[in-house]
Write a protein that holds these residues in place. Structure first.
Motif, short mmCIF file in Angstrom:
data_model
loop_
_atom_site.label_atom_id
_atom_site.label_comp_id
_atom_site.label_asym_id
_atom_site.label_seq_id
_atom_site.Cartn_x
_atom_site.Cartn_y
_atom_site.Cartn_z
N CYS A 313 110.78 -24.09 70.37
CA CYS A 313 110.35 -23.21 71.30
C CYS A 313 110.83 -23.31 72.91
O CYS A 313 111.08 -24.41 73.45
CB CYS A 313 108.60 -23.67 71.47
SG CYS A 313 107.98 -22.75 72.85
N ILE A 314 111.32 -21.98 73.31
CA ILE A 314 111.39 -22.03 74.88
C ILE A 314 110.57 -21.37 75.72
O ILE A 314 110.79 -21.19 76.84
CB ILE A 314 112.78 -20.99 74.75
CG1 ILE A 314 112.60 -19.66 74.08
CG2 ILE A 314 114.00 -21.54 74.19
CD1 ILE A 314 113.40 -18.70 74.48
N CYS A 316 108.37 -18.84 76.08
CA CYS A 316 108.59 -17.65 76.58
C CYS A 316 106.85 -17.08 76.60
O CYS A 316 106.80 -16.26 77.48
CB CYS A 316 109.36 -16.85 75.61
SG CYS A 316 108.65 -16.36 74.44
N SER A 317 106.23 -17.30 75.99
CA SER A 317 104.85 -16.97 75.84
C SER A 317 104.74 -15.72 74.90
O SER A 317 103.37 -15.13 75.09
CB SER A 317 104.11 -17.15 77.16
OG SER A 317 104.76 -15.91 77.89
N CYS A 319 104.35 -15.39 71.93
CA CYS A 319 103.50 -15.49 70.84
C CYS A 319 101.92 -15.47 71.31
O CYS A 319 100.97 -15.04 70.65
CB CYS A 319 103.69 -16.68 70.11
SG CYS A 319 103.63 -18.22 71.02
N CYS A 375 108.46 -14.08 68.33
CA CYS A 375 109.16 -15.47 68.69
C CYS A 375 110.60 -15.22 68.67
O CYS A 375 111.21 -14.89 67.74
CB CYS A 375 108.67 -16.55 67.63
SG CYS A 375 109.62 -18.12 68.19
N PRO A 376 111.08 -15.11 69.81
CA PRO A 376 112.57 -15.18 69.87
C PRO A 376 113.54 -16.10 69.31
O PRO A 376 114.56 -15.94 69.26
CB PRO A 376 112.84 -15.22 71.51
CG PRO A 376 111.71 -16.25 72.01
CD PRO A 376 110.59 -15.68 71.18
#
Ligand code: SF4
Lengths: 473, 247
Positions: A313-314, A316-317, A319, A375-376
């Motif tokens: 997870c980076i 990014c929000s 999700c 999700c990236p």
């Protein structure tokens, strides 16, 4: 104080009740998530190779994680070589003490903070307060949360649950600005005036980190407001706190993430400010740099073959913004600084799957899959949710639910028993059926019929119809 | 083609008309439909509620029953998603590689009804007649796990007499989520109320979908509100003709 920690005080269902019944918050959240959702889709559609970059991002993170200890040691060496100091913190308490000690050594009463969700994870503000040191949030939304003595409800927009009018009233009261309107520009100006003064005289800054590059010892922060740039350059001492999963092996690895992150989080092609710094340089910027590497449950997450993808997870929000449950229940329902789908898988794992309240989080999802699509770094959140639901049952004794589920499994593993079960259901429902539907069911099933009818079991099951038809043929 | 029907436990128990419609439709298209009465359930509810070992037992039973089938069709997106997507994973979590291989092989032969018709058989016009105003809700598992895309819409557009009305914010989950609807009833209901608002805004007589679990949820809300809009499984629309009305 905007510190929150990761230990939920209640179950999800109980905590969700508040936001669900607050129409103002529901509207704020619904509007905000809807807008960012549409923007994100557009920003992502611009890149024809988006899927490739996602795959690449996931692969880089997986590789970094597979050799995590090596990369961390390389990072430590590189930071030291560049004149910085490295500290290792096993848990939140250790990390708080490390930061407090550095601040105390400089005899300061105030520190400024930026990009600090990890500092919220370790409840740094409270930890510093205990030593008589006041932490000032400099991200606009974090500042709003802090001034309102509220809790953050979103990773990127911690005050997403507040609207402009509420913020205007808060600034009038807490920053003492009279004649303030709810124009975003005016609100930002009021915050800027307050913060500028702090930037210029506070000696110690604390930051988070988006990435840290092992080979060069470079730490990176991406932001939208420019306050980060101030925090990272003006004070004499800079302390950066990062979870150990934020390490990237090589410089070139940032290329994928600097494309994935802004488009996924703020729907921008590029974020306005990207800061990179390696150690210290004489006469330029902070003269003392500390990097605090935080574990706090992460090595346990890493040890789980299915759960470990959560560490990609980076933050990014994306999700959160696409999640229909988050949109209704709000960030506070997750009881942790990590809300939404990522919070539902990360929080219970960071707590070792031992926290009963946190263990209700993996159940706070319909498994609709919107988060996985967004999700990236391709974290298969629905898969991890289902997996953790199973894990949360380990060592749990028998209760009404487990007895019901086990009984049902007994009926469902044999066709004769299954046929019998259908007949029993038809008889058992008798007292509850009215006009072909069930308006009220008993026990834990009442949650359904509080707002929804249930169809009655019909006179003939499909298998009975089929059998009948076969005989007639 | 010899098609084995997996009716799913929910349809078997609560929605037998959907099963009848599926049989009638496939037979009308010239296929031989078989129903193996040894079948029970796919185990989705158990796996999704955390009862992994019970789910594995149900899954074993399912694989035993359907392994020798040529092709299996089910009128439910979420059950097919369970079989194709989650069976291999659940077996992997259990460390049972033999079961995993069997699951992967079987998953290739199991289809959701609309993807089977459109993507596998290449049929869009099934000769149906349904003179009603209808809106379509794409269920999450069919859309995001099976990626059936607009297969259901292609079928609906060819139904004579049917007026198809686009559902606003169609891709939003209805809030069912199996035991989620019981464990988190308030959040589930909040999602449902938005879905229902959108359905009612289309002024349709029927809301259709490829999955009776979602329709049971949506229908439960529509019925409680005395709304006059009814939930109808897609199979029942596709099976309906001038001579025989299914729903
Ligand atoms: S889980 Fe994925 S979508 Fe969610 S915050 Fe992390 S990187 Fe972003």
């Amino acid at each position: 104080m905007s510190s929150g920690g990761i230990k939920p005080a209640e179950t999800f269902a109980v905590a969700a009740h508040e936001t669900l019944n607050n129409s103002q918050m529901r509207r704020n959240l619904g509007r905000a998530t809807m807008t960012i959702r549409e923007k994100r889709l557009k920003a992502v559609a611009e890149l024809s190779n988006w899927e490739e970059i996602r795959t690449q991002g996931a692969a880089i993170k997986d590789e970094a994680m597979a050799h995590l200890s090596e990369h961390l040691l390389t990072l430590e060496e590189s930071v030291k070589r560049a004149g910085g100091q490295v500290h290792w913190a096993r848990d939140a308490a250790e990390a708080r003490e490390i930061v407090a000690k550095i601040a105390l050594a400089h005899q300061v009463k105030e520190v400024i903070k930026v990009k600090s969700i990890t500092t919220d994870e370790i409840e740094l503000n409270g930890g510093l307060e205990a030593h008589g040191i006041h932490a000032i949030e400099t991200d606009l939304a974090e500042l709003i949360v802090q001034l309102a003595e509220d809790r953050p409800s979103h990773i990127l927009v911690p005050a997403i649950h507040r609207n402009r009018a509420e913020i205007r009233d808060l600034f009038r009261k807490k920053l003492g600005v009279k004649d303030l309107t709810d124009e975003p520009k005016e609100l930002a100006n009021a915050a800027r005036t307050f913060l500028r003064e702090k930037f210029l005289h506070v000696k110690v800054a604390v930051s988070g980190a988006n990435f840290a590059i092992a080979e060069s010892g470079t730490v990176c922060i991406v932001e939208s407001e420019g306050n980060g740039r101030m925090c990272l350059t003006l004070p004499d001492v800079l302390i950066s706190l990062m979870g150990i999963e934020k390490v990237l092996p090589r410089w070139e690895d940032t290329a994928a993430f600097l494309q994935l992150l802004p488009r996924s989080s703020t729907a921008e092609r590029m974020n306005p400010y990207t800061s990179f710094w390696s150690g210290v340089r004489e006469g330029d910027g902070p003269q003392e740099f500390h990097l605090v590497l935080l574990d706090n449950g992460r090595t346990d997450v890493l040890a789980d073959e299915v759960g470990r993808q959560s560490l990609r997870c980076i933050r990014c929000s994306a999700c959160l913004n696409v999640c229909p449950v988050y949109e209704r229940a709000g960030g506070h329902a997750y009881g942790s600084v990590y809300p939404g789908p990522i919070g539902a898988i990360l929080t219970p794992q960071l707590l070792g799957m031992h926290d009963a309240n946190a263990n209700t989080l993996p159940f706070a999802s319909t498994l609709c899959g919107a988060c996985y699509d967004a999700c990236p770094v391709k974290i298969n959140i629905p898969e991890v949710l289902i997996y953790l639901r199973g894990k949360s049952r380990v060592g749990k004794g028998a209760d009404l639910e487990s007895i019901a589920m086990k009984t049902m499994a007994w009926f469902m593993t044999d066709a004769a028993r299954f046929g019998l079960g259908l007949k029993l259901a038809r008889v058992g429902q008798g007292p509850f059926v009215k006009d072909g539907v069930i308006h009220r069911m008993p026990g834990m099933l009442s949650g359904w019929t509080d707002a929804r009818d249930m169809p009655a079991v019909p006179k003939q099951s499909f298998r009975e119809w089929w059998k009948h038809r076969e005989i007639q043929r | 083609m010899k098609i084995d029907l997996f009716i799913t436990c929910l349809n078997d128990a609560l929605f037998p008309r959907t099963g009848e419609a599926t049989v009638r439709l496939l037979e009308r298209l010239g296929h031989e439909v078989r129903f193996n009465p040894a079948q029970t359930c796919c185990g989705q509810m158990h796996l999704n509620t955390g009862y992994r070992s019970e789910a594995i037992e149900i899954m074993r039973h399912f694989i035993d029953v359907f392994e020798s089938s040529e092709v299996v069709v089910a009128p439910s997106g979420s059950c097919v998603a369970m079989i194709r997507d989650l069976y291999p994973r659940a077996a992997e979590w259990a460390g049972d590689h033999e079961l995993q291989e069997r699951a992967v092989a079987l998953g290739k032969k199991v289809f959701e009804l609309t993807e089977f018709l459109v993507n596998h058989l290449g049929i869009e016009d099934v000769g149906a007649y349904y003179p009603h105003r209808v809106t379509y809700h794409p269920t999450c598992h069919a859309a995001r796990v099976l990626r059936v895309g607009d297969a259901p819409l292609k079928l609906l557009r060819k139904v004579r007499g049917l007026t198809l009305v686009e559902l606003p914010l169609a891709d939003q989950c209805c809030g069912f989520g199996g035991t989620f609807s019981i464990k988190n009833p308030e959040t589930s209901t909040a999602m449902l109320s938005d879905k229902i608002q959108n359905i009612l805004s289309t002024r349709s007589e029927a809301c259709t979908a490829g999955d009776n679990s979602c329709l049971m949820h949506i229908g439960g809300g529509l019925s409680r509100l005395q709304s006059g809009t009814r939930p109808v499984h897609l199979a029942e629309i596709l099976a309906s003709t001038e001579d025989e009305v299914f729903a």
